[in-house]
Enzyme design. Sequence first.
Site, PDB file in Angstrom:
ATOM      1  CB  THR A  85      -0.997  -0.038   1.271  1.00  9.77           C
ATOM      2  OG1 THR A  85      -1.667  -1.435   1.355  1.00  9.77           O
ATOM      3  CG2 THR A  85      -1.958   1.168   1.290  1.00  9.77           C
ATOM      4  NE  ARG A 136       4.780   0.740   5.228  1.00  7.84           N
ATOM      5  CZ  ARG A 136       3.983   1.373   5.720  1.00  7.84           C
ATOM      6  NH1 ARG A 136       2.904   0.818   6.415  1.00  7.84           N
ATOM      7  NH2 ARG A 136       3.642   2.685   5.425  1.00  7.84           N
ATOM      8  CG  ASP A 178       2.191   7.970  11.661  1.00  5.20           C
ATOM      9  OD1 ASP A 178       2.174   8.893  11.640  1.00  5.20           O
ATOM     10  OD2 ASP A 178       1.848   7.026  10.662  1.00  5.20           O
ATOM     11  CG  ASP A 206       5.284   7.901   8.408  1.00 12.50           C
ATOM     12  OD1 ASP A 206       4.606   7.826   9.085  1.00 12.50           O
ATOM     13  OD2 ASP A 206       5.173   7.835   7.012  1.00 12.50           O
ATOM     14  CB  THR A 214      -7.152   1.223   0.812  1.00 10.49           C
ATOM     15  OG1 THR A 214      -8.278   1.208   1.526  1.00 10.49           O
ATOM     16  CG2 THR A 214      -6.217   1.598   2.141  1.00 10.49           C
TER      17      THR A 214
END
Length: 541
Positions: A16, A20, A275, A277, A342
């Site tokens: 997304t 990661r 959060d 970042d 999203t």
Amino acid sequence: MTRHETQPFDGQKPGTSGLRKKTRVFMQPNFLENFVQATFDAVGGVQGKTLVLGGDGRFFGREAALTILKMAAANGAARMIVGQGAWLSTPAASNLIRQRGADGGIILSASHNPGGPDEDFGVKYNMSNGGPAPESVTSAIHQRTQEITEYRKLDAPDPDLDSLGETGLGEMTVEVVDPVAAYADLMETLFDFKALRDLFDSGFRMRMDSMCAITGPYAVEIFENRLGAPTGTVTHATPLPDFGGMHPDPNPTWAHELMDEMMGDAAPDFGAASDGDGDRNMILGAGTYVSPSDSLAVLAANAHLVPGYAGGLKGIARSMPTSAAVDRVAEALGLDCYETPTGWKFFGNLMDAGRVSLCGEESFGTGSDHVREKDGLWAVLMWLNILAARKMSVAEIMADHWARFGRNYYSRHDYEALPIEQAETMLGDLRARLGDLVGSEVEGLSVASADEFAYTDPVDGSISRGQGFRILFEGGSRVVLRLSGTGTEGATLRVYLERYAPEPDGLDHDPQEALAPMIAATETLVGIRERTGRAGPDVIT
Ligand code: G16
């Protein structure tokens, strides 16, 4: 020697929001290098280009930044603009790319995921508009990772990332900049800082939880230094490589210290968290939690009170799983409202084309066209400016909003770290039955429509399929199911539940109670608890 032989790694497909992985996966020899070289190649090389570089301060960020600088130098980049200490919040990086006219940027972050040697790391490429690379580019990056045979990296001493100013690295210039100043200056152009100073002067109390992540220095500079909030207004204000063991995800589950304070007897007037970042936000009032979908709707309805948006909004966009609360505001204001998949990357084209100026997602992300990322502190300042202008509490603003527009009860239930095959089979079975569901009765609700969301970008015509399952019930309630694209362990199933209540007397219920029929219908339709053996969701927002 600048050319290094390498071999492709499996699993370098951006999700997304960038790639990661567990930090140790990134720390393997050549893993980071392969992905960065593939990125450089996929964007047509970086010869003569200027890029912005920074991250959220998490473990391995500085080492990764040094590697990327040497690779950029060996690939012929002209200039790298780096946040001091390799720090830049995601919205600040987006701002720098735009302000400096850079060709793009690299952000080192796994966002809201925990940090440390045994936790998560991430790398994300942003385009010259300051926004996340679109799917056409992330697909090209992935393609390149599968065929890569060499990368380029300069053999040179580490550049100094702690002193402001310019140094040379081979032929390339490394420009180390204050990570906060340009961003804080931008905020001063959008908000009524005088009104906000007066608000704090009048004794207004706020708690900002930066969760030992990147917004600490930004929040101290903006709220305490420039707006005069008392010292200590910002907590967990020092970014730490492991976020002090916190899970820097601003939701009621993970920001529980802030939740306890805001739901307690001596709660401040206003609370917020951001959060890892700095692109997410959670908004709270004394005794009041504002769901992200409601927050977006309130910002849309009140944006005209904020100097930067006094001329009106161009249009609004929300991700598909985000509640339709903002749609009702858009309708009342006569604005276009777009529904995207999203991922913030889907908003970029709409903003660049001047079709929308306000965007938001249920995943605690809100932002505007001042940058091309969602922006946690911007959302906090929007709320502060609205509170200062309306002279009402957060609870009063919410009650007033629901009385005017009705209430979209909303909650997301996450089932984390499921076996991937189990999660995919569950949704595969649902896909096979979608056509049969329409017209059926489930737990007293009739299914009005059921489909898998596909999006055609109205600006460039690109099509994104498989973006989540939607089951709409008669009366406007719905459930949406999709797998997260940001996790690093197994599969995370997200179940988004929504129910619209237009009646004034239906406005004051606990969302979990109001949504009980949809929760029961989902279990009957998909059998999540039965099939996973889980007693309930891991996270409820
Ligand atoms: C990222 C994306 C958001 C998305 C969120 C959740 O946020 O930028 O657009 O809504 O992930 O995505 P998923 O449901 O696939 O996990 P962040 O803050 O992690 O960059």
